[in-house]
Design a protein around this motif. Structure first.
Motif, PDB file in Angstrom:
ATOM      1  N   TYR A  62       0.830  -1.207   0.000  1.00 52.76           N
ATOM      2  CA  TYR A  62       0.000   0.000   0.000  1.00 52.76           C
ATOM      3  C   TYR A  62       0.861   1.252   0.000  1.00 52.76           C
ATOM      4  CZ  TYR A  62      -2.766   3.873   1.711  1.00 52.76           C
ATOM      5  OH  TYR A  62      -3.338   5.115   1.854  1.00 52.76           O
ATOM      6  N   ASN A  87       2.517   1.928  -3.279  1.00 55.47           N
ATOM      7  CA  ASN A  87       1.512   2.471  -4.190  1.00 55.47           C
ATOM      8  C   ASN A  87       1.192   3.929  -3.854  1.00 55.47           C
ATOM      9  OD1 ASN A  87       1.328   0.036  -5.531  1.00 55.47           O
ATOM     10  ND2 ASN A  87      -0.502  -0.641  -4.443  1.00 55.47           N
ATOM     11  N   LYS A  88       1.149   4.225  -2.556  1.00 55.31           N
ATOM     12  CA  LYS A  88       0.846   5.602  -2.151  1.00 55.31           C
ATOM     13  C   LYS A  88       1.941   6.551  -2.624  1.00 55.31           C
ATOM     14  CE  LYS A  88      -0.443   8.261   2.019  1.00 55.31           C
ATOM     15  NZ  LYS A  88      -0.654   8.145   3.492  1.00 55.31           N
ATOM     16  N   HIS A 111       1.583  -1.776  -7.660  1.00 55.77           N
ATOM     17  CA  HIS A 111       0.586  -1.848  -8.733  1.00 55.77           C
ATOM     18  C   HIS A 111       1.247  -1.488 -10.066  1.00 55.77           C
ATOM     19  CE1 HIS A 111      -3.049  -1.482 -11.043  1.00 55.77           C
ATOM     20  NE2 HIS A 111      -3.765  -1.877 -10.000  1.00 55.77           N
ATOM     21  N   PRO A 112       1.214  -2.399 -11.037  1.00 52.66           N
ATOM     22  CA  PRO A 112       1.961  -2.160 -12.289  1.00 52.66           C
ATOM     23  C   PRO A 112       1.480  -0.941 -13.059  1.00 52.66           C
ATOM     24  CG  PRO A 112       1.226  -4.453 -12.133  1.00 52.66           C
ATOM     25  CD  PRO A 112       0.557  -3.722 -11.013  1.00 52.66           C
ATOM     26  N   ILE A 161      -0.755  -8.363  -6.395  1.00 48.41           N
ATOM     27  CA  ILE A 161      -0.805  -6.912  -6.161  1.00 48.41           C
ATOM     28  C   ILE A 161      -1.906  -6.533  -5.176  1.00 48.41           C
ATOM     29  CG2 ILE A 161       0.161  -6.397  -8.427  1.00 48.41           C
ATOM     30  CD1 ILE A 161      -2.709  -5.454  -9.246  1.00 48.41           C
ATOM     31  N   THR A 162      -2.560  -7.526  -4.608  1.00 49.37           N
ATOM     32  CA  THR A 162      -3.627  -7.218  -3.651  1.00 49.37           C
ATOM     33  C   THR A 162      -3.060  -6.477  -2.448  1.00 49.37           C
ATOM     34  OG1 THR A 162      -4.742  -9.247  -4.296  1.00 49.37           O
ATOM     35  CG2 THR A 162      -5.483  -8.215  -2.254  1.00 49.37           C
ATOM     36  N   THR A 163      -3.736  -5.404  -2.047  1.00 49.45           N
ATOM     37  CA  THR A 163      -3.264  -4.634  -0.899  1.00 49.45           C
ATOM     38  C   THR A 163      -4.142  -4.933   0.311  1.00 49.45           C
ATOM     39  OG1 THR A 163      -4.571  -2.801  -1.768  1.00 49.45           O
ATOM     40  CG2 THR A 163      -2.206  -2.744  -2.149  1.00 49.45           C
ATOM     41  N   PHE A 213      -7.117   5.006 -10.719  1.00 55.43           N
ATOM     42  CA  PHE A 213      -6.410   5.647  -9.601  1.00 55.43           C
ATOM     43  C   PHE A 213      -6.266   7.140  -9.835  1.00 55.43           C
ATOM     44  CE2 PHE A 213      -4.106   1.481  -8.372  1.00 55.43           C
ATOM     45  CZ  PHE A 213      -5.012   1.228  -7.361  1.00 55.43           C
ATOM     46  N   TRP A 216      -9.172   5.931  -4.575  1.00 54.90           N
ATOM     47  CA  TRP A 216      -7.853   5.508  -4.084  1.00 54.90           C
ATOM     48  C   TRP A 216      -8.009   4.473  -2.978  1.00 54.90           C
ATOM     49  CZ3 TRP A 216      -3.284   4.436  -4.987  1.00 54.90           C
ATOM     50  CH2 TRP A 216      -2.287   4.402  -4.003  1.00 54.90           C
ATOM     51  N   LEU A 217      -6.911   3.842  -2.646  1.00 53.77           N
ATOM     52  CA  LEU A 217      -6.923   2.668  -1.784  1.00 53.77           C
ATOM     53  C   LEU A 217      -7.290   2.969  -0.329  1.00 53.77           C
ATOM     54  CD1 LEU A 217      -3.638   1.048  -3.159  1.00 53.77           C
ATOM     55  CD2 LEU A 217      -5.977   0.348  -3.666  1.00 53.77           C
ATOM     56  N   PRO A 268      -7.497  -5.048  -6.543  1.00 57.44           N
ATOM     57  CA  PRO A 268      -8.053  -6.213  -5.874  1.00 57.44           C
ATOM     58  C   PRO A 268      -8.090  -6.048  -4.363  1.00 57.44           C
ATOM     59  CG  PRO A 268      -5.851  -6.678  -6.761  1.00 57.44           C
ATOM     60  CD  PRO A 268      -6.244  -5.305  -7.230  1.00 57.44           C
ATOM     61  N   PRO A 269      -9.081  -6.662  -3.681  1.00 54.81           N
ATOM     62  CA  PRO A 269     -10.044  -7.647  -4.193  1.00 54.81           C
ATOM     63  C   PRO A 269     -11.147  -7.016  -5.047  1.00 54.81           C
ATOM     64  CG  PRO A 269     -10.503  -7.159  -1.885  1.00 54.81           C
ATOM     65  CD  PRO A 269      -9.216  -6.463  -2.208  1.00 54.81           C
ATOM     66  N   LEU A 326      -0.253  -4.116 -18.806  1.00 55.82           N
ATOM     67  CA  LEU A 326       0.282  -2.791 -18.480  1.00 55.82           C
ATOM     68  C   LEU A 326       1.307  -2.945 -17.367  1.00 55.82           C
ATOM     69  CD1 LEU A 326      -3.041  -0.726 -18.430  1.00 55.82           C
ATOM     70  CD2 LEU A 326      -1.209  -0.573 -20.129  1.00 55.82           C
ATOM     71  N   GLY A 327       2.507  -2.492 -17.617  1.00 56.43           N
ATOM     72  CA  GLY A 327       3.538  -2.578 -16.593  1.00 56.43           C
ATOM     73  C   GLY A 327       4.092  -3.972 -16.416  1.00 56.43           C
ATOM     74  N   ASN A 358      -2.027  -8.800 -17.637  1.00 61.77           N
ATOM     75  CA  ASN A 358      -2.279  -8.427 -16.235  1.00 61.77           C
ATOM     76  C   ASN A 358      -3.292  -7.304 -16.053  1.00 61.77           C
ATOM     77  OD1 ASN A 358      -0.741  -6.253 -17.083  1.00 61.77           O
ATOM     78  ND2 ASN A 358       0.600  -6.247 -15.300  1.00 61.77           N
TER      79      ASN A 358
END
Lengths: 119, 287
Positions: A4, A7-8, A78-79, A117-119, B61, B65-66, B156-157, B196-197, B241
């Motif tokens: 996380y 990604n942040k 995250h790609p 990639i699950t956070t 994103f 956001w997460l 994800p999830p 991507l990536g 992906n």
């Protein structure tokens, strides 16, 4: 592991034109500054309500400080975030689409399943 | 009641705007044919004479956001600004501005909640290229009010594929039950196989042409059952992906209906990913 937080970092740098340039020119200094001043910022809140517990693992900090995007992929960043920011920083140094194909080449050793990639 | 006059499913290729507006030596060799295909696709929406567009896409994103991630979100605002700095930077996309169809947003939220979807909402939403790209391709004059609906295909999830289909069915039911005399088109964008990536990105074709062939067959024949039998959250990692964006196509298959053959199908094999364009006329033709 703090996927996380990696990604942040990528998210907050990518959306700020000044930080994109700062991270391109001084990756290690930007990562150190960001972890000290920004990592715990709750994005929709003022500074007095910052989080208190977020920090990078050593391997994550080093991957960011070294612009090591294959390592970020391996660590489960995250790609899309990684790709978008690194295109923003380095596409200008290549022929059109040259950086994107170089990026793929540097990940050519990777096979399925990719890192989670699950956070 | 409102009339559902067109259901449209499309890829959203952020490079189209730049490719189609480039001139001289900057214009890529694939641009002319791409423009021809997009203009033919655009005509399928124009013919349906919609008054309102329900736009299904996925935030990349930008605003979502997460720290607070919704699975399905409906915009409910009178206006929407659109496109973000990093989309201007990477794709050359212009800033855009939309009017919202706020009463339909409110209707979808209230009735969708009561139908079993715990929809999130946003009263101030800046939308991104998953919705602006189909406006650029299908309605460049940007003269119609919209209801944006975002799905999470990204962080994800994720919801299961069948949930996307179910939401598509529900969106259709709600649009057709909306007490209004408006003509509504539902437009959703996603991806076929896409990386991507990762190591398979930006190849000469999409990363999995065999998946793309099957996907076009499922969509164009309305084979929801066959698609759900093969597609899982796990299996979508295999073609590339970022292929979970295919679930927005599955949502649109839900809008179109089981066994609904598309009235218009076109594809364009580009580098990086295959373009795919589908239109259904739910009432058997354009009135």
């Amino acid at each position: 592991m703090s996927k996380y937080l990696m990604n942040k970092f990528l998210f907050t740098v990518d959306r700020d034109p000044e930080l994109v340039e700062r991270y391109r020119e001084d990756p290690r200094g930007t990562v150190e500054w960001w972890e000290a001043e920004y990592a715990n910022k709750l994005l929709s809140c003022h500074g007095g309500e910052a989080s208190t517990w977020l920090r990078f693992e050593d391997v994550e900090r080093e991957a960011l400080a070294a612009h090591d995007y294959p390592k970020l992929f391996e660590l489960g960043a995250h790609p899309f975030l990684t790709l978008t920011l690194f295109i923003g920083m380095f596409e200008r140094d290549y022929e059109p689409l040259g950086f994107q194909t170089e990026y793929a080449r540097r990940l050519a050793h990777v096979s399925l399943p990719y890192p989670d990639i699950t956070t | 009641m409102a009339e559902l006059v067109a259901v449209i499913a499309s890829t959203h290729h952020p490079f189209y705007y730049r490719a189609s507006t480039a001139t001289g030596e900057d214009r890529p060799p694939f641009a002319d044919e791409w423009v021809r295909k997009v203009e033919a696709f655009r005509e399928t929406l124009t013919k349906a004479r919609p008054d309102v567009l329900v736009m299904v896409g996925s935030d990349h994103f930008h605003q979502l956001w997460l720290d607070n991630m919704p699975q399905f979100l409906v915009g409910k605002a009178p206006f929407y600004d659109a496109n973000w700095y990093n989309e201007e930077r990477e794709f050359g996309l212009p800033r855009m501005f939309f009017t919202g169809q706020e009463d339909l947003s409110a209707y979808i939220l209230r009735e969708g909640l009561d139908a079993g979807f715990d929809l999130a909402f946003s009263n101030e939403l800046r939308i991104d290229h998953s919705i602006t790209c189909p406006i650029i391709t299908l309605r460049p004059q940007n003269d119609l009010p919209i209801v944006p609906i975002y799905t999470n295909i990204f962080a994800p999830p994720l919801p299961q594929p069948k949930r996307f289909v179910q939401l598509g069915r529900t969106i259709r039911e709600l649009v057709e039950a909306w007490p209004s005399d408006k003509r509504v088109a539902v437009i959703g964008t996603g991806h076929l196989s896409l990386e991507l990536g990762g190591p398979r990105q930006f190849g000469p074709h999409g990363p999995d042409p065999e998946f793309d062939r099957k996907a076009v067959e499922w969509i164009s024949t309305g084979d929801i059952e066959g698609c759900l039998a093969e597609v899982t959250l796990e299996s979508l990692h295999l073609p590339g992906n970022a292929t979970h964006g295919f679930m927005d196509f599955m949502l649109m298959m839900g809008v179109a209906g089981e066994g609904a053959k598309a009235d218009y199908v076109d594809t364009y094999d580009l580098f990086h990913t295959m373009e795919a364009y589908f239109t259904w006329y739910p009432n058997g033709g354009v009135a």
